[in-house]
Design a protein around this motif. Sequence first.
Motif, PDB file in Angstrom:
ATOM      1  N   ARG A   9       0.864  -1.175   0.000  1.00  0.00           N
ATOM      2  CA  ARG A   9       0.000   0.000   0.000  1.00  0.00           C
ATOM      3  C   ARG A   9       0.904   1.229   0.000  1.00  0.00           C
ATOM      4  N   LYS A  10       0.992   1.869  -1.166  1.00  0.00           N
ATOM      5  CA  LYS A  10       1.869   3.026  -1.313  1.00  0.00           C
ATOM      6  C   LYS A  10       1.338   4.188  -0.475  1.00  0.00           C
ATOM      7  N   ALA A  20       5.870   3.122   1.609  1.00  0.00           N
ATOM      8  CA  ALA A  20       4.773   2.161   1.541  1.00  0.00           C
ATOM      9  C   ALA A  20       4.664   1.384   2.847  1.00  0.00           C
ATOM     10  N   CYS A  22       3.341  -2.487   4.050  1.00  0.00           N
ATOM     11  CA  CYS A  22       3.152  -3.793   3.419  1.00  0.00           C
ATOM     12  C   CYS A  22       2.666  -4.816   4.430  1.00  0.00           C
ATOM     13  N   PHE A  81       7.282  -3.947  -4.111  1.00  0.00           N
ATOM     14  CA  PHE A  81       7.191  -2.486  -4.180  1.00  0.00           C
ATOM     15  C   PHE A  81       7.568  -1.989  -5.574  1.00  0.00           C
TER      16      PHE A  81
END
Length: 92
Positions: A9-10, A20, A22, A81
């Motif tokens: 999730r950026k 991010a 994660c 990523f």
Amino acid sequence: MQITDVRVRKVTGIEGKLKANCSVVFDAMFVLHEVRVVQGVNGLFVAMPRRKTAEGEYKDMAHPITAEARESIQKAVLDAFHAMEAKEPMVV
């Protein structure tokens, strides 16, 4: 244990080193949330989940014990990523 999934999730809308958050899934049975991708002086690195103690210090809540485990997690997270970044359209 094998890493079976990494969800990235950026972080957007803020300036800073955090890139991010994660979640890393092991053997499709155990998940580790709040693994962070951070921009450091020497490039991106992976930081483990942590919490702030009553004394104001940060302590890892979970972390790999061996260098091999740390390298495996770091590689999986950074690969996910970079794959997510490659799929995003460029904003002009």
